[in-house]
Design a protein around this motif. Sequence first.
Motif, PDB file in Angstrom:
ATOM      1  N   GLY A   1      71.190 -72.252 -32.551  1.00  0.00           N
ATOM      2  CA  GLY A   1      69.855 -72.462 -33.341  1.00  0.00           C
ATOM      3  C   GLY A   1      69.517 -73.790 -33.677  1.00  0.00           C
ATOM      4  O   GLY A   1      68.572 -73.667 -34.568  1.00  0.00           O
ATOM      5  N   LEU A   2      70.048 -74.617 -33.074  1.00  0.00           N
ATOM      6  CA  LEU A   2      69.445 -75.943 -33.739  1.00  0.00           C
ATOM      7  C   LEU A   2      68.921 -76.992 -32.405  1.00  0.00           C
ATOM      8  O   LEU A   2      69.636 -76.870 -31.426  1.00  0.00           O
ATOM      9  N   ASP A   3      67.809 -77.686 -32.920  1.00  0.00           N
ATOM     10  CA  ASP A   3      67.322 -78.391 -31.734  1.00  0.00           C
ATOM     11  C   ASP A   3      68.382 -79.349 -31.375  1.00  0.00           C
ATOM     12  O   ASP A   3      69.126 -79.865 -32.093  1.00  0.00           O
ATOM     13  N   ALA A   4      68.080 -79.893 -30.086  1.00  0.00           N
ATOM     14  CA  ALA A   4      69.016 -80.762 -29.529  1.00  0.00           C
ATOM     15  C   ALA A   4      69.122 -82.150 -30.288  1.00  0.00           C
ATOM     16  O   ALA A   4      70.199 -82.937 -30.239  1.00  0.00           O
TER      17      ALA A   4
ATOM     18  N   ASN B   1      72.421 -63.104 -39.230  1.00  0.00           N
ATOM     19  CA  ASN B   1      72.131 -62.851 -37.952  1.00  0.00           C
ATOM     20  C   ASN B   1      72.643 -63.525 -36.719  1.00  0.00           C
ATOM     21  O   ASN B   1      72.659 -63.060 -35.687  1.00  0.00           O
ATOM     22  N   LEU B   2      72.966 -64.734 -37.079  1.00  0.00           N
ATOM     23  CA  LEU B   2      73.259 -65.499 -35.784  1.00  0.00           C
ATOM     24  C   LEU B   2      74.593 -64.957 -35.441  1.00  0.00           C
ATOM     25  O   LEU B   2      74.884 -64.757 -34.229  1.00  0.00           O
ATOM     26  N   LEU B   3      75.703 -64.603 -36.418  1.00  0.00           N
ATOM     27  CA  LEU B   3      77.069 -64.025 -36.241  1.00  0.00           C
ATOM     28  C   LEU B   3      76.859 -62.939 -35.279  1.00  0.00           C
ATOM     29  O   LEU B   3      77.668 -62.626 -34.396  1.00  0.00           O
ATOM     30  N   LYS B   4      75.887 -62.016 -35.756  1.00  0.00           N
ATOM     31  CA  LYS B   4      75.538 -60.564 -35.181  1.00  0.00           C
ATOM     32  C   LYS B   4      75.202 -60.891 -33.741  1.00  0.00           C
ATOM     33  O   LYS B   4      75.679 -60.443 -32.680  1.00  0.00           O
ATOM     34  N   SER B   5      74.225 -61.782 -33.470  1.00  0.00           N
ATOM     35  CA  SER B   5      73.560 -62.083 -31.945  1.00  0.00           C
ATOM     36  C   SER B   5      74.647 -62.665 -31.193  1.00  0.00           C
ATOM     37  O   SER B   5      74.841 -62.265 -29.808  1.00  0.00           O
ATOM     38  N   LEU B   6      75.611 -63.395 -31.716  1.00  0.00           N
ATOM     39  CA  LEU B   6      76.871 -64.134 -31.112  1.00  0.00           C
ATOM     40  C   LEU B   6      77.685 -62.771 -30.597  1.00  0.00           C
ATOM     41  O   LEU B   6      78.415 -62.994 -29.455  1.00  0.00           O
ATOM     42  N   GLN B   7      77.866 -61.841 -31.399  1.00  0.00           N
ATOM     43  CA  GLN B   7      78.727 -60.668 -31.164  1.00  0.00           C
ATOM     44  C   GLN B   7      78.162 -60.047 -30.147  1.00  0.00           C
ATOM     45  O   GLN B   7      78.681 -59.454 -28.968  1.00  0.00           O
ATOM     46  N   GLU B   8      76.784 -59.787 -30.141  1.00  0.00           N
ATOM     47  CA  GLU B   8      76.233 -58.889 -29.038  1.00  0.00           C
ATOM     48  C   GLU B   8      75.847 -59.515 -27.782  1.00  0.00           C
ATOM     49  O   GLU B   8      75.986 -58.976 -26.790  1.00  0.00           O
ATOM     50  N   ARG B   9      75.417 -60.773 -27.945  1.00  0.00           N
ATOM     51  CA  ARG B   9      75.089 -61.677 -26.481  1.00  0.00           C
ATOM     52  C   ARG B   9      76.194 -62.073 -26.031  1.00  0.00           C
ATOM     53  O   ARG B   9      76.289 -62.394 -24.533  1.00  0.00           O
ATOM     54  N   ARG B  10      77.237 -62.512 -26.572  1.00  0.00           N
ATOM     55  CA  ARG B  10      78.072 -63.468 -26.124  1.00  0.00           C
ATOM     56  C   ARG B  10      79.546 -62.658 -26.104  1.00  0.00           C
ATOM     57  O   ARG B  10      80.604 -63.032 -25.623  1.00  0.00           O
ATOM     58  N   GLY B  11      79.449 -61.398 -26.748  1.00  0.00           N
ATOM     59  CA  GLY B  11      80.698 -60.683 -26.740  1.00  0.00           C
ATOM     60  C   GLY B  11      82.019 -61.208 -27.490  1.00  0.00           C
ATOM     61  O   GLY B  11      83.004 -60.985 -27.459  1.00  0.00           O
ATOM     62  N   ILE B  12      81.557 -62.033 -28.602  1.00  0.00           N
ATOM     63  CA  ILE B  12      82.595 -62.623 -29.406  1.00  0.00           C
ATOM     64  C   ILE B  12      83.275 -61.413 -30.124  1.00  0.00           C
ATOM     65  O   ILE B  12      82.141 -60.645 -30.891  1.00  0.00           O
TER      66      ILE B  12
END
Lengths: 325, 271
Positions: free
Chosen positions: B137-140, B190-201
Amino acid sequence: MKPTDLNGRVNGEADAVLTAAGLGVGFFAEDGRRLEVVGDVDLVLRAGRTTALVGESGCGKSITAAALGGLLPRGMALDRGEIRWADGAARGPGRGLTYVFQDPGECLDPVFTIGNQIRETLPPEERGRARERMEELLRTVGFEEPARVLASYPHQLSGGMQQRAMLAMALAGRPRVLVADEPTTALDVTVQAKILRLLADLQRAERLAVLLIAHNLGVVAEIADEVHVMYAGRIVESGPVDMLRQPRHPYVQGLLKALPRLDGSGRLEGIEGSVPPLGRRPAGCRFHPRCPLAREVCREKAPEMRACGEERAVACWACGEGGWA
Amino acid sequence: MSAPLLQVEDLRVTYRAGRGTVAAVKGVSFELARGRCLGVVGESGSGKSSLARAILRLEDGVAGRVRFDGQDVRALKRPDLLAFRRRAQMVFQDPIGSLNPRLKVGSALAEVLRVHRLAKTRGAAAAQAASWLETVGLDADYAGRFPHELSGGQRQRVNLARALCVGAEFLIADEPVSALDVSVQAQILNLLKSLQERRGITWMLIGHDLAVMRHMADEVIVMKAGAVVERGAAADVLARPVHAYTKELLAAAPNVGRALDRRGSGPAVWD
């Protein structure tokens, strides 16, 4: 008989111990330019009441507290507004007003016993019967064996006990105002609950005016009577603690929605972005870049605090008369 | 049902203290399935951080078994140990303390990629670094900034990117949001949660905030003085605690709604 509301809250200026009006603190850069750190802060601290200053880091709550007792860091000065003690007296820090800080381990000197450190804070006229007075102070803060605590070094006490010892020290000078700056943030939750209860008891028993600085709204809801929420150096909403049920300001609403809940799960509604640092505060309402309700007027002109209901005030163009929220 | 990613059996951590020893972790066992989040709840001295360090083989004085994806972690030797270090990582509470103040964010990530030989050229490393920053979630263009130019939440994002960029599948987060402001805390959770959901962490989340656990964890274990006193699905344990200590933790957690209810009544609009 003073007028009180349903919660026994005293109305108006009655019982005021210390009044701060229009306080402003400036930071002076090398070239002499003034940056406003906090501005337009109005506070009334009352005997036997706890007033909370809430906000995230960088909002100016600790700086406001430091300004009251003359403890501002180098480069900053209290150069706007005035502080009045209700009895007209002028007091330096340490007597009329004392502090308790977040980390008791850092405030206590590791090489002296608790007894030695409390003794130093006793007023000269009480040094004759120091031992008796110190044991009395330690009992007041909930120690059952004061003699043992007096002989202890700080490292021999737990974090909660150290914070009690700090409170005893703060009370030694019989202050009228106690400023508690994040007093339980460094403590475990079970210890935090005990220290909060102690603060509430002391405030009642000693008729102290407590100024509680906290970022945790749960802590504030537990013991505060009145709440002022700060954002980027200004108070944006004020009122009795009940206002947390129905806050008006979008920032305060956002803070409450951002809190994880024991009965909830799934995504949290945060507030986009973060608090702007000093020197990068936007024009107009300082919250407007993060505000879901912002309109043209918010970008152009800063809103002032306006009354909205019993003892409440809010600084927001969207709220109240002429607003759109 | 596939085998669990992490199996911990009768794990013990003992520290030497003076002439004697102190047992920091006293026989903890659990299994954690891929893509799940285990919450470890406890106060200071409960042994939760020692447990985490023992699992990642960052601790001496350990007894018991740790199996990660079928391998015995305590018996790993190079290069398998290095592979484990890539796959299982830790995210700490204080994001500034774990970043090199003199390295720009992009260089810090590129260095990690180069050390682990995951990028052949500087250009490739920089490009990968930028894309990992976007993942969190950070711009390049944050790649060109130093850690002190970032807010606490942004730094925590960089730490996550650094762990993910070498292929972390299992992350232990030790109080990852307790140093952050409330509004930012929600963004990171929310970021931790989405990393769990989207990337299977797969996560092990260590903390004392029970409301955070309720939002993040599938299962929780509650630790006190080195031992597990209660365990179960997060929703059950936190709604119907059985052990006295869990009840005490729940009662002590400051809560706006409950506090206001106790002090006077009336519904809250945000409820």
